[in-house]
Scaffold this motif. Structure first.
Motif, PDB file in Angstrom:
ATOM      1  N   ASP A  20       0.851  -1.123   0.001  1.00  0.00           N
ATOM      2  CA  ASP A  20      -0.080  -0.037  -0.056  1.00  0.00           C
ATOM      3  C   ASP A  20       0.836   1.395  -0.072  1.00  0.00           C
ATOM      4  OD1 ASP A  20      -2.335  -1.616   0.086  1.00  0.00           O
ATOM      5  OD2 ASP A  20      -2.290  -1.483   2.479  1.00  0.00           O
ATOM      6  N   ALA A  21       2.178   1.028  -0.012  1.00  0.00           N
ATOM      7  CA  ALA A  21       3.025   2.459   0.124  1.00  0.00           C
ATOM      8  C   ALA A  21       2.850   2.999  -1.228  1.00  0.00           C
ATOM      9  CB  ALA A  21       4.443   1.988   0.299  1.00  0.00           C
ATOM     10  N   VAL A  22       3.295   4.532  -1.108  1.00  0.00           N
ATOM     11  CA  VAL A  22       3.238   5.448  -2.068  1.00  0.00           C
ATOM     12  C   VAL A  22       4.440   4.842  -3.166  1.00  0.00           C
ATOM     13  CG1 VAL A  22       2.352   7.276  -0.616  1.00  0.00           C
ATOM     14  CG2 VAL A  22       4.651   7.030  -1.077  1.00  0.00           C
ATOM     15  N   THR A  23       4.119   5.315  -4.216  1.00  0.00           N
ATOM     16  CA  THR A  23       5.044   5.369  -5.450  1.00  0.00           C
ATOM     17  C   THR A  23       6.314   5.624  -5.099  1.00  0.00           C
ATOM     18  OG1 THR A  23       3.163   5.339  -7.008  1.00  0.00           O
ATOM     19  CG2 THR A  23       5.599   5.599  -7.853  1.00  0.00           C
ATOM     20  N   ARG A  24       7.585   4.736  -5.346  1.00  0.00           N
ATOM     21  CA  ARG A  24       8.742   5.146  -5.090  1.00  0.00           C
ATOM     22  C   ARG A  24       9.747   5.361  -6.272  1.00  0.00           C
ATOM     23  NH1 ARG A  24       8.641   2.818   0.272  1.00  0.00           N
ATOM     24  NH2 ARG A  24       7.540   0.917   0.289  1.00  0.00           N
ATOM     25  N   VAL A  25      10.708   6.015  -6.138  1.00  0.00           N
ATOM     26  CA  VAL A  25      11.897   6.136  -7.054  1.00  0.00           C
ATOM     27  C   VAL A  25      13.034   5.540  -6.335  1.00  0.00           C
ATOM     28  CG1 VAL A  25      13.415   7.858  -8.302  1.00  0.00           C
ATOM     29  CG2 VAL A  25      11.008   8.183  -8.084  1.00  0.00           C
ATOM     30  N   ILE A  70       7.718   0.537  -6.793  1.00  0.00           N
ATOM     31  CA  ILE A  70       8.750   1.434  -7.568  1.00  0.00           C
ATOM     32  C   ILE A  70       8.250   1.736  -8.846  1.00  0.00           C
ATOM     33  CG2 ILE A  70      11.259   1.152  -8.189  1.00  0.00           C
ATOM     34  CD1 ILE A  70      11.704  -0.573  -6.076  1.00  0.00           C
ATOM     35  N   ALA A  71       8.163   2.980  -8.922  1.00  0.00           N
ATOM     36  CA  ALA A  71       7.768   3.523 -10.200  1.00  0.00           C
ATOM     37  C   ALA A  71       9.051   3.481 -11.436  1.00  0.00           C
ATOM     38  CB  ALA A  71       7.230   4.821 -10.249  1.00  0.00           C
ATOM     39  N   ASN A 317      10.255   8.553  -0.465  1.00  0.00           N
ATOM     40  CA  ASN A 317       9.901   7.504  -1.417  1.00  0.00           C
ATOM     41  C   ASN A 317      10.074   8.021  -2.838  1.00  0.00           C
ATOM     42  OD1 ASN A 317       9.524   5.354  -0.041  1.00  0.00           O
ATOM     43  ND2 ASN A 317       6.998   5.658   0.063  1.00  0.00           N
ATOM     44  N   SER A 318       9.808   9.595  -3.032  1.00  0.00           N
ATOM     45  CA  SER A 318       9.779  10.063  -4.433  1.00  0.00           C
ATOM     46  C   SER A 318      10.267  11.429  -4.761  1.00  0.00           C
ATOM     47  CB  SER A 318       8.258   9.909  -5.113  1.00  0.00           C
ATOM     48  OG  SER A 318       7.164  10.474  -4.032  1.00  0.00           O
ATOM     49  N   SER A 319       9.420  12.379  -3.785  1.00  0.00           N
ATOM     50  CA  SER A 319       9.687  13.916  -4.187  1.00  0.00           C
ATOM     51  C   SER A 319      11.022  14.419  -3.897  1.00  0.00           C
ATOM     52  CB  SER A 319       8.609  14.763  -3.292  1.00  0.00           C
ATOM     53  OG  SER A 319       8.959  14.466  -1.796  1.00  0.00           O
ATOM     54  N   ASN A 320      11.948  13.722  -3.004  1.00  0.00           N
ATOM     55  CA  ASN A 320      13.246  14.002  -3.044  1.00  0.00           C
ATOM     56  C   ASN A 320      13.886  13.679  -4.173  1.00  0.00           C
ATOM     57  OD1 ASN A 320      12.646  14.848  -0.416  1.00  0.00           O
ATOM     58  ND2 ASN A 320      13.728  13.145   0.617  1.00  0.00           N
ATOM     59  N   ALA A 321      13.625  12.462  -4.757  1.00  0.00           N
ATOM     60  CA  ALA A 321      14.246  11.942  -5.891  1.00  0.00           C
ATOM     61  C   ALA A 321      13.687  13.034  -7.260  1.00  0.00           C
ATOM     62  CB  ALA A 321      13.857  10.684  -6.145  1.00  0.00           C
ATOM     63  N   THR A 322      12.627  13.447  -7.335  1.00  0.00           N
ATOM     64  CA  THR A 322      12.166  14.104  -8.661  1.00  0.00           C
ATOM     65  C   THR A 322      12.568  15.488  -8.381  1.00  0.00           C
ATOM     66  OG1 THR A 322       9.877  14.658  -7.281  1.00  0.00           O
ATOM     67  CG2 THR A 322       9.932  12.843  -8.792  1.00  0.00           C
TER      68      THR A 322
END
Length: 332
Positions: A20-25, A70-71, A317-322
Motif C-alpha cells: 500500500d506504500a506510495v510510489t517510489r523512485v 517502485i515506479a 519515496n519520491s519527491s526528494n528524488a524528483t
C-alpha cells in the motif's frame, strides 16, 4: 551484496503494508547484464562483497519493482565495475558497453528505468570522456563511482579532470562501496561491515580535501545511509578540524550536503540517526536489488512505511528524488 532476510515486518500502530506504500523512485538498483556476468566468470569472479552474484533479468526487476511499489529504478553496475580489468582500453570498452546496455534498457521501458553510467576508473581521463558521452549523448541520469579503485579513494589527488567534467554538467554521482584495499577478515564478509567503512572513507576525503567545496554543482549520493557518516559525523568533523583548522560546524555542513539512500538502512537503529543528520530533501529510497532479494527489500521498505509520517514518507519515496532528477517529475 545479497542479504537473505526472512520477511518479518516491523510492527507499529500504523501497520501500513509495503503493497500500500506510495510510489517510489529507487536510486540504488543494480543490473547484471549477461555479457558482464560472463566476463566476471572468465576472470574467476563469482561474487560481489563476499556473496554470490544473484540472477538478474529485466522481467525480474520489473516484478520486484511492482512488489515494492517502485515506479522508476535508476540502475547501476555494482562492484567490481570495470576495476577487475587491468588494461585501460579494456576497462573503457567495457564501460561503454555497460552504458549502452543500460541506456537501451531505459529506452525499452519508458518511465521504468533510468541509469547511472559506469566509468573506467582509475583512469580519470577516460572516465571524463565516458562521462561526457553518457551524460550528453546517452541521457544518463548521473554516474556511479566506487569508493576506491585499487586503493585510490574518491577525493584523492589527480581526479580533478573528472570532477570538473561532472561539475560542468551539474551531475549526480552515486558512490557505491567495494572491497577495502586490504585482505578481508575470515568470518566477516565485506558487505557486512567493510562496505560501510569504504563509503565513509570516500566521504571523509571528499570533505577533507575540499572536493565538495571546489565542485559545488556535483550532487553526491552515498550508499547505505552513508556508511558510518551520520553516526560518526561529529567525530570525523573534529578530526578534520584538528588537521585543517576549519571549524567543526563548517565541516559538518559539508557532510550534511551529501545525499543518502536507504538501502539496508531503514531499520529502527539506523533510520532515526540518518533522518536526524541529513538535510531536508537529502534522503532517497534505495532497494539494493537484486543483491537484496524481495523479502529483504520488503523488510526494509516496511521500515519506512511503518515508521515515517505521511509527508516524510512521500519525500523519501519520491519527491526528494524528483527534485534531484527533474525529468522524473515530467513523466506521466
Amino acid at each position: 551484496m545479497i542479504i537473505d532476510v526472512a520477511l518479518d515486518p516491523l510492527n507499529s500502530p500504523g501497520g501500513r503494508s509495503v503493497i500500500d506504500a506510495v510510489t517510489r523512485v529507487d536510486v540504488h538498483h543494480h543490473i547484471i547484464p549477461p555479457f558482464y556476468r560472463d566476463l566476471l566468470s572468465k576472470a574467476g569472479i563469482a561474487d560481489a562483497g563476499g556473496r554470490a552474484l544473484p540472477d538478474w533479468s529485466p522481467d525480474a526487476a520489473l516484478e520486484l519493482m511492482d512488489l515494492l511499489g517502485i515506479a522508476t529504478a535508476i540502475v547501476s553496475v555494482s562492484t567490481p565495475g570495470t576495476r577487475f580489468l587491468s588494461g585501460p582500453a579494456d576497462a573503457a570498452g567495457l564501460a561503454r558497453r555497460l552504458n549502452d546496455f543500460a541506456a537501451s534498457l531505459a529506452a525499452g521501458h519508458p518511465g521504468r528505468f533510468g541509469c547511472f553510467a559506469t566509468l573506467p576508473m582509475p583512469d580519470t581521463g577516460a572516465s571524463a570522456a565516458e562521462a561526457r558521452r553518457a551524460l550528453d549523448e546517452l541521457g544518463a541520469d548521473g554516474v556511479v563511482l566506487l569508493a576506491n579503485y585499487r586503493g585510490a579513494y574518491l577525493g584523492s589527488g589527480g581526479q580533478d579532470e573528472l570532477w570538473q567534467t561532472l561539475d560542468d554538467r551539474h551531475a549526480v554521482v552515486f558512490v557505491h562501496p567495494t572491497e577495502l584495499p586490504g585482505p578481508a577478515v575470515d568470518g566477516i564478509p565485506p558487505f557486512a561491515a567493510d562496505f560501510l567503512l569504504d563509503t565513509s572513507r570516500a566521504a571523509f576525503l571528499l570533505v577533507r580535501n575540499g572536493i565538495v567545496r571546489r565542485y559545488p554543482n556535483i550532487r553526491f549520493i552515498l550508499s547505505h545511509a552513508g556508511g558510518f557518516v551520520p553516526y560518526a559525523s561529529h567525530r570525523m568533523a573534529l578530526a578534520i578540524e584538528w588537521e585543517t583548522g576549519r571549524t567543526s560546524p563548517d565541516v559538518l555542513e559539508d557532510f550534511r550536503g551529501f545525499y543518502f539512500d536507504t538501502a539496508l538502512s531503514s531499520s529502527p537503529a539506523a533510520l532515526p540517526t540518518l533522518l536526524a543528520f541529513a538535510r531536508p530533501g537529502h534522503v532517497l529510497f534505495g532497494s539494493d536489488w537484486p543483491f537484496v532479494p524481495g523479502a529483504g527489500g520488503q523488510y526494509f521498505a516496511d521500515g519506512l512505511d511503518t515508521t515515517l509520517d505521511p509527508d516524510t514518507l512521500t519525500a523519501v519515496n519520491s519527491s526528494n528524488a524528483t527534485a534531484l532528477f527533474p525529468r522524473l517529475a515530467q513523466q506521466p
